[in-house]
Design an enzyme around this catalytic site. Sequence first.
Site, PDB file in Angstrom:
ATOM      1  N   HIS A 237      20.645  31.580  30.491  1.00 47.19           N
ATOM      2  CA  HIS A 237      19.309  32.164  30.373  1.00 47.19           C
ATOM      3  C   HIS A 237      19.409  33.574  29.824  1.00 47.19           C
ATOM      4  CE1 HIS A 237      15.155  32.834  31.058  1.00 47.19           C
ATOM      5  NE2 HIS A 237      15.270  33.512  32.183  1.00 47.19           N
TER       6      HIS A 237
ATOM      7  N   ASP B 295      18.937  27.414  26.633  1.00 47.65           N
ATOM      8  CA  ASP B 295      18.366  28.155  27.772  1.00 47.65           C
ATOM      9  C   ASP B 295      17.596  27.182  28.658  1.00 47.65           C
ATOM     10  OD1 ASP B 295      16.627  29.778  29.425  1.00 47.65           O
ATOM     11  OD2 ASP B 295      16.987  31.434  28.038  1.00 47.65           O
TER      12      ASP B 295
ATOM     13  N   SER C 292      12.928  36.935  30.048  1.00 49.52           N
ATOM     14  CA  SER C 292      12.259  35.814  30.702  1.00 49.52           C
ATOM     15  C   SER C 292      10.754  36.099  30.806  1.00 49.52           C
ATOM     16  CB  SER C 292      12.916  35.575  32.068  1.00 49.52           C
ATOM     17  OG  SER C 292      12.544  34.340  32.612  1.00 49.52           O
TER      18      SER C 292
END
Length: 518
Positions: free
Chosen positions: A488, A460, A233
């Site tokens: 994710h 995602d 991320s």
Amino acid sequence: MDTRQLLRTSAITFATALGLLISGCSGGSSPSAASDASGTPGTAAPAAASQAELKRFYSQRLTWKDCGVPDFQCATLKAPLDYAKPDGPSINLAVARVKATGPGERIGSLLVNPGGPGGSAVGYLQAYAGVGYPAQVRARYDMVAVDPRGVARSEPVECLGGKEMDAYTQTDQTPDDQTEITKLSTAFKGFATGCKTRSAKILPHVSTVETARDMDILRAVLGDEKLSYVGASYGTFLGATYAELFPARVGRLVLDGAMDPSLPARELNRDQTAGFETAFKSFATDCVRRSDCPLGTTSAADAATRLKSFFADVDAAPVATGEGRKLTESLATTGVIAAMYDEAAWPQLRGALTQAMKGDGAGLLALSDTYYEREGDGTYANLMPANSAVNCLDLPPAFATPAEVTAALPEFEKASPVFGKGFAWASMNCTYWPTPATGTPHRIEAKGAAPILVVGTTRDPATPYKWAQALADQLSSGTLLTYDGDGHTAYGRGSDCVDTAINTYLLEGTPPPADKKC
């Protein structure tokens, strides 16, 4: 809870709302050399100090001690608070490691970061990566983490107390009139003022560039010639920033759930809005096929209509939860968003929505509390303060005034009829920030870096797949690995194809074929 489930929990806990970016450049390859200060990052910040001026940080030795967690050791790393003033105050950064278990020859250190920004890398290492990463990876790497400056154990940014945070998270983020717009603006101003009051010293020094420079000090102190790293991320932006600052020191970098550093804040937020819409459609399509779906069994479009109607009902009349707090529309929305990070949370979300529609909001409140890292005693971890502090320093604000948000509502609501309005108004979180942004959106190429593996998941919610495509294209040595799936990030989430490709890269240095799909 098994280790795969721990990672899935981490996806909700550590990943959060906003994207960000920054860059820089440097050279050199000695494991004890400092950054080449002749290069200036692409920001408004001053250039970093010279190699000689930073020598005392690069030559320090870590004192490892027992962490209180079996097999883990902890230490404190010192770095300059302000890289432009290396003789000024220093900052203490929390580091943890678990040594390579064997068998096989040790490769070096593998630094991990779960994202956020604001997620505790040390917590992530101890809870998952240091015990749950594939055994063959842990056998040959010392697994290492450092809490970024301003996060968790590394001189954390603080903004509000527990009760103040409760009020802040309950603020209506879909204002219907000028009075509600004023209340929301006041809440953002109050949060920003709290950060300035409680964290004035560190607030100007939590940029991603500074954290990347901290990572290079740690690399050198650990004795590694090159940095090997897995970032998820926001951690992908941190890793890409490192690669631009120190391309010659890039070892094996995995950037999973990638961000696009070329986008300004408004576009990042709009793209993410569309990402959550895509994730919700996937959830809704699954939900309506099940007899226990609280959003009907007709179609995903009908489910979206029902969810919007539910949010409107909660906005008008918050739902009891069995405790002092009621479930407001903002908390209900956050609870739904939290479950979009991983399809493993979908059954929990179905149950929580069913409960809430019957007058019990405890389940959605629990999901929201997980997202915000609120403890049972009413205290909060510093995830949200650190998240805002880094984001607001790394990029100019998405909106300068509430009027700009109002004008942008149509584009956000087009991106997501379900979440668009709330995401647009939430993008004002940096509008009143007390510290000017030092970062600017731009491409990151990292010319001269070794092959870098970029991983993207097609549905995602938080880091849309097109961001991974963009970053892999920008990086001069980027290779894209695609996971056709939900949730994710991709590593360690059940795809043997993804895990094998990443493990092979980490252990042998060989990235998968270009545009490999799993």
